[in-house]
Write an enzyme that holds these catalytic residues in place. Sequence first.
Site, PDB file in Angstrom:
ATOM      1  N   HIS A   1       0.808  -1.210   0.000  1.00 42.25           N
ATOM      2  CA  HIS A   1       0.000   0.000   0.000  1.00 42.25           C
ATOM      3  C   HIS A   1       0.851   1.274   0.000  1.00 42.25           C
ATOM      4  O   HIS A   1       0.330   2.376  -0.180  1.00 42.25           O
ATOM      5  CB  HIS A   1      -0.952   0.007   1.206  1.00 42.25           C
ATOM      6  CG  HIS A   1      -2.295   0.600   0.899  1.00 42.25           C
ATOM      7  ND1 HIS A   1      -2.469   1.636   0.026  1.00 42.25           N
ATOM      8  CD2 HIS A   1      -3.542   0.279   1.361  1.00 42.25           C
ATOM      9  CE1 HIS A   1      -3.745   1.944  -0.043  1.00 42.25           C
ATOM     10  NE2 HIS A   1      -4.424   1.135   0.758  1.00 42.25           N
ATOM     11  N   ARG A   2       2.160   1.139   0.195  1.00 39.32           N
ATOM     12  CA  ARG A   2       3.039   2.300   0.051  1.00 39.32           C
ATOM     13  C   ARG A   2       3.212   2.664  -1.409  1.00 39.32           C
ATOM     14  O   ARG A   2       3.464   3.827  -1.753  1.00 39.32           O
ATOM     15  CB  ARG A   2       4.422   2.005   0.649  1.00 39.32           C
ATOM     16  CG  ARG A   2       4.448   1.686   2.133  1.00 39.32           C
ATOM     17  CD  ARG A   2       5.834   1.228   2.548  1.00 39.32           C
ATOM     18  NE  ARG A   2       6.268   0.043   1.794  1.00 39.32           N
ATOM     19  CZ  ARG A   2       7.480  -0.499   1.885  1.00 39.32           C
ATOM     20  NH1 ARG A   2       8.394   0.041   2.689  1.00 39.32           N
ATOM     21  NH2 ARG A   2       7.786  -1.569   1.175  1.00 39.32           N
TER      22      ARG A   2
END
Length: 451
Positions: free
Chosen positions: A421-422
């Site tokens: 999700h980064r």
Amino acid sequence: MVEVKLHDIGEGMTEADINCYLVKAGDIVKADDPLVEVQTDKMTAEIPAPKSGIVKQILLSPGETVKVGTTLLIIEDMPSNNAEKSVEKLDLKNNHREAEAQPVPGLNLPNRPMNGVLPEGESKKPNRILASPYTRKIARENNVNILHVTGSGPAGRIVDEDIYTFIKGRDSKVVKDSEGSSELNVPKVSEHGSEVLVLNDSEGGSELARNEVPKLSEALQSDTLPFRGRRKQIAKKMVQSLYTIPHCTHFEEIDVSELISFRQELKGAGISISATAFFIKALSIGLKEFPIFNAKLDEEDESIQLLREHHIGIAVDTPDGLIVPVIRNVEQKNLKQIHEEMKRLTKLALDDKLTVKDISGGTFTISNVGPLGGSIGATPIIQHPQTALVSFHKTKKRPVVTEQDEIAIRSIMNLSMAFDHRVADGATAVAFTNRFAQLIENPKMMLLELM
């Protein structure tokens, strides 16, 4: 004098477990002779001798976990030219003959018997054994001390068939010994909970009371499995990934009915291509349009590298644990090539014969657990430093409402996609799996992409 150290044998490894040493102190070795067998999270490998010499000292014990750069053993130079001549004589001119080496004072030269079974009353001295990691694995799994086996391969190398021949001879001897036994030694448990030994029960025998042992109800029994080797390394990799990557998992349902029909058409034409090959190709097409999922995050450089090559790893369940061989340059391969390469790598993984190149450089990973049955979803762990992993689950026939508002029976497969999700957001993951679903639900569209 040379220090033999554990070096990086693949994709930035930091440590490995010592499985066993293939030499002992005092052995003469030549350059490139195998010295020690180590186990990483992905493969079993042998560390070769960097030069000819004599093994002076072994510094660590089998079973230890060591860091890259740690000294494993020390090799010293030959004391004289005579020793060099002795090393040359270790090369066998005939596969079934033993080398006749000149003795060198103070040195332990390999001295192996001519057959696979030792004479009674004699013990075999541990020597340097030539055998592949897979052959050693067969020996371990069948409780065979490889020191007692004579190799029929080049330079006395032990091959798989030598192990099986030894097992056959050993088992035949056990059967013969058991048939010749006339007395039965049968342990029994008395009514008071103590164990007694009944000798020659057929004659009414006498009972010899042994020490009192606890009743089964008084003590818990358990089995212990070793937590080392590939299992331990897998655990470390999984912990590293979960602590480093903020995982987000997206679930989707894919209608694979048309793919099943298309594969049947191909089979009728004599062409066999697995469903997984279609999945891999469809993912590669999707990665061209959504390269963010074929990327690596470099936090120190504050950049995301979008990788052009699609090196897709395929998770394979082996007896020693999960391993992920890599199909390289999927973007350049057709369906038939992907299918054949996947079969080749899977067989090598199951036989424990993968090379460093076979397991290195993956940019995206898949896991197909559908054929195992029972799995309807999971939250897979990403292969750090990759960005995403897709897992395919069980396919079931379900009633589905079609676009014409009719109920039809369709084959539906569950899919789960874990992503970093980064690097990417949920909306992008949904768009990526939608594109994948479009290709799988209309598999002939992939042919247009290959033109």
